[in-house]
Design a protein around this motif. Sequence first.
Motif, PDB file in Angstrom:
ATOM      1  N   LEU A 119       0.919  -1.093   0.034  1.00 22.22           N
ATOM      2  CA  LEU A 119      -0.020   0.013  -0.004  1.00 22.22           C
ATOM      3  C   LEU A 119       0.988   1.181   0.031  1.00 22.22           C
ATOM      4  O   LEU A 119       0.534   2.304  -0.805  1.00 22.22           O
ATOM      5  N   ILE A 120       1.802   1.235   0.695  1.00 24.09           N
ATOM      6  CA  ILE A 120       2.751   2.426   0.869  1.00 24.09           C
ATOM      7  C   ILE A 120       3.581   2.693  -0.620  1.00 24.09           C
ATOM      8  O   ILE A 120       3.665   3.607  -1.035  1.00 24.09           O
ATOM      9  N   SER A 123       1.268   4.144  -2.885  1.00 25.45           N
ATOM     10  CA  SER A 123       0.932   5.647  -2.329  1.00 25.45           C
ATOM     11  C   SER A 123       2.291   6.360  -2.929  1.00 25.45           C
ATOM     12  O   SER A 123       1.909   7.481  -3.428  1.00 25.45           O
ATOM     13  N   CYS A 126       1.222   6.943  -6.738  1.00 22.06           N
ATOM     14  CA  CYS A 126       0.285   7.669  -6.887  1.00 22.06           C
ATOM     15  C   CYS A 126       0.352   8.868  -6.085  1.00 22.06           C
ATOM     16  O   CYS A 126      -0.692   9.146  -5.254  1.00 22.06           O
ATOM     17  N   GLY A 127       1.257   9.818  -6.067  1.00 21.67           N
ATOM     18  CA  GLY A 127       1.104  10.839  -5.444  1.00 21.67           C
ATOM     19  C   GLY A 127      -0.015  11.814  -5.709  1.00 21.67           C
ATOM     20  O   GLY A 127      -0.378  12.585  -4.725  1.00 21.67           O
ATOM     21  N   LEU A 129      -2.952  11.092  -6.055  1.00 20.90           N
ATOM     22  CA  LEU A 129      -4.491  10.194  -5.875  1.00 20.90           C
ATOM     23  C   LEU A 129      -5.325  11.063  -5.283  1.00 20.90           C
ATOM     24  O   LEU A 129      -4.990  11.759  -4.235  1.00 20.90           O
ATOM     25  N   LEU A 132      -9.867   7.015  -3.367  1.00 21.15           N
ATOM     26  CA  LEU A 132      -9.200   5.559  -3.061  1.00 21.15           C
ATOM     27  C   LEU A 132     -10.549   4.798  -2.698  1.00 21.15           C
ATOM     28  O   LEU A 132     -11.112   5.102  -1.678  1.00 21.15           O
ATOM     29  N   LEU A 148       0.023   5.742   3.727  1.00 17.36           N
ATOM     30  CA  LEU A 148      -0.802   6.280   2.699  1.00 17.36           C
ATOM     31  C   LEU A 148      -0.942   7.805   2.933  1.00 17.36           C
ATOM     32  O   LEU A 148      -1.053   8.642   1.841  1.00 17.36           O
ATOM     33  N   ASN A 151       1.663  10.129   1.996  1.00 17.46           N
ATOM     34  CA  ASN A 151       2.010  10.182   0.507  1.00 17.46           C
ATOM     35  C   ASN A 151       1.186  10.730  -0.385  1.00 17.46           C
ATOM     36  O   ASN A 151       1.296  11.351  -1.404  1.00 17.46           O
ATOM     37  N   CYS A 152      -0.293  10.735   0.070  1.00 17.79           N
ATOM     38  CA  CYS A 152      -1.266  11.029  -0.769  1.00 17.79           C
ATOM     39  C   CYS A 152      -2.198  12.200  -0.022  1.00 17.79           C
ATOM     40  O   CYS A 152      -3.194  11.816   0.493  1.00 17.79           O
ATOM     41  N   LEU A 155      -5.842  13.523  -1.057  1.00 18.06           N
ATOM     42  CA  LEU A 155      -6.961  12.537  -0.967  1.00 18.06           C
ATOM     43  C   LEU A 155      -8.240  13.332  -0.583  1.00 18.06           C
ATOM     44  O   LEU A 155      -8.395  14.008   0.154  1.00 18.06           O
ATOM     45  N   CYS A 177      -4.512  14.172   5.728  1.00 21.17           N
ATOM     46  CA  CYS A 177      -5.439  14.799   4.447  1.00 21.17           C
ATOM     47  C   CYS A 177      -6.294  15.725   4.722  1.00 21.17           C
ATOM     48  O   CYS A 177      -7.491  15.562   5.192  1.00 21.17           O
TER      49      CYS A 177
END
Length: 533
Positions: A119-120, A123, A126-127, A129, A132, A148, A151-152, A155, A177
């Motif tokens: 998953l990491i 992520s 897919c910066g 993203l 999800l 996640l 890195n995202c 989201l 996020c």
Amino acid sequence: MGQSPSTAIPSPEPYRRQHSFSSDDDDSIGVGPRDHTSDIPDDCLAMIFHLLTSVDRKRCSVVSKRWLRVDGESRYRLSLQAKSELINRVPSIFTRFHSVTKLALRCDRRSTSINDDALILISLWCGNLTRLKIRGCREITEAGMLGLAKNCKNLKKLSCGSCIFGAKGVYALIEHCNSLEELSIIRLRGVDDDVSTGIVGDGVVSVPSSLKSICLKELVNGRSFEPLIIGAKKLRSLKLIRCLGDWDMMLEAMGKLNPGLVEIHLEKVQVSDLGLRGISKCLKLETLHVVKTPECSDLGIIDVAEKCTMLKKLHIDGWRTNRIGNDALIAVARNCPNLLELVLIAMFPTGLGLEAVVSNCRNLERLALCGVGTVGDAEIEYIATKSLALKKICIKGCPVSNSGIAAFGFGCPNLIKLKVRKCSKVSGEVVEWLRKKRGPFGFNFDFSEVESEALDGSGSDGGGVEESTTVFPHPIVTQVTTLADDAAASSSNNNNNRFSMLRTKFGFLASWNVVACAFRRWSNNDNISGDSF
């Protein structure tokens, strides 16, 4: 079960530089005639690809290197089988589809899902993203959700279901996020008993101001998210579906702190009139679903109706408890004149309540009556006479006969769709008569003739039901306004004479299909929301 990352996860940048497609690559596979599609700009070619199905896009991607590159660059939505072996393919997949902003990761029960490391790694690739969806990934823990989130950070929508992590994993993502707008949590298996002391603190969490929608479904530890709901000051939509725990206190606190809510959906949760009183503080409420909440009564609905005067959609499933009836409907009729949609299931209102709604809610466009044993021909005839704005109506499992359905031949000038299901006294003969009477109006009649064997079952809508749909064509030459004007201007005496003639004309038809009116117990899947309109 997934473990926290113990090894350094490689960066995707070196791999992208090594395997990136060059614009100087030979476009065609093999030697042949000139490729005229080379004159089409990449942007136009990408727009063409967006009009194709997923299978056709895969076929087009093997035509040439250019088509392969354009297909990969223009793919923004991707769905992957999130099995454990996916981690080995992540670099190659996202080197090609490096523009993905919407990603779905699904794993079936019989397979081992991706873990935190995978998953990491996803992520990192897919910066950008923004959406999800995670389903059945039972190897992902709170550590993977934290990675996640870091890195995202862009989201906006997260939907997770049937995963092993609990509320801590969700709170860890929310903390990083700040652009999150929609959150859907379904069947999380992790139980966080100490979530209030570890994350929540004084009962209020720091929630992104952008969070507008929360859906909690089938959660054992659903109350762990109460601080999240209360802390979302700009929340507009809340759905609580089959979640354990008493929600009255939370709804009262939410009503005080989140007055801007416009949609609330309560289904099979422990909520009483106290919770509905808290909801009544949401003065901008437009949509309310009260489905199978046996502790709610007329008093709670009256509180909502008197204060939430902007209500436009109301769904009530009384679950045959007979606690919500005429008083609630009369309050809605008096205080909510802008009501557009009304769904009544397994209730016992009399004609008094329905007449109040039809008379006062002049803009009512959609009406559903399901399993309402007190609605007969007289009530349907009144609806057909007075509901001039009605466009769609569903009648299911009600003691209505052919004469009642035939009333729509004279009334409801704007009606475009009529569904009649599981009404044992209604036969197919009325279809031909309505076709002749309402043919000029493009009338859709969905008729289900119930055999006697069907009433003996206890399942969903399937067994023993034979459905037929008749679409009445538009006229070639006709005066469309005649029926509407007649319905609006006709007096009650003329309507009574018409309906008396209909009873005489269709009375003998009802005797052809006499079936005992034994209503089955409503199953969990017997939901009208996706069946009527």
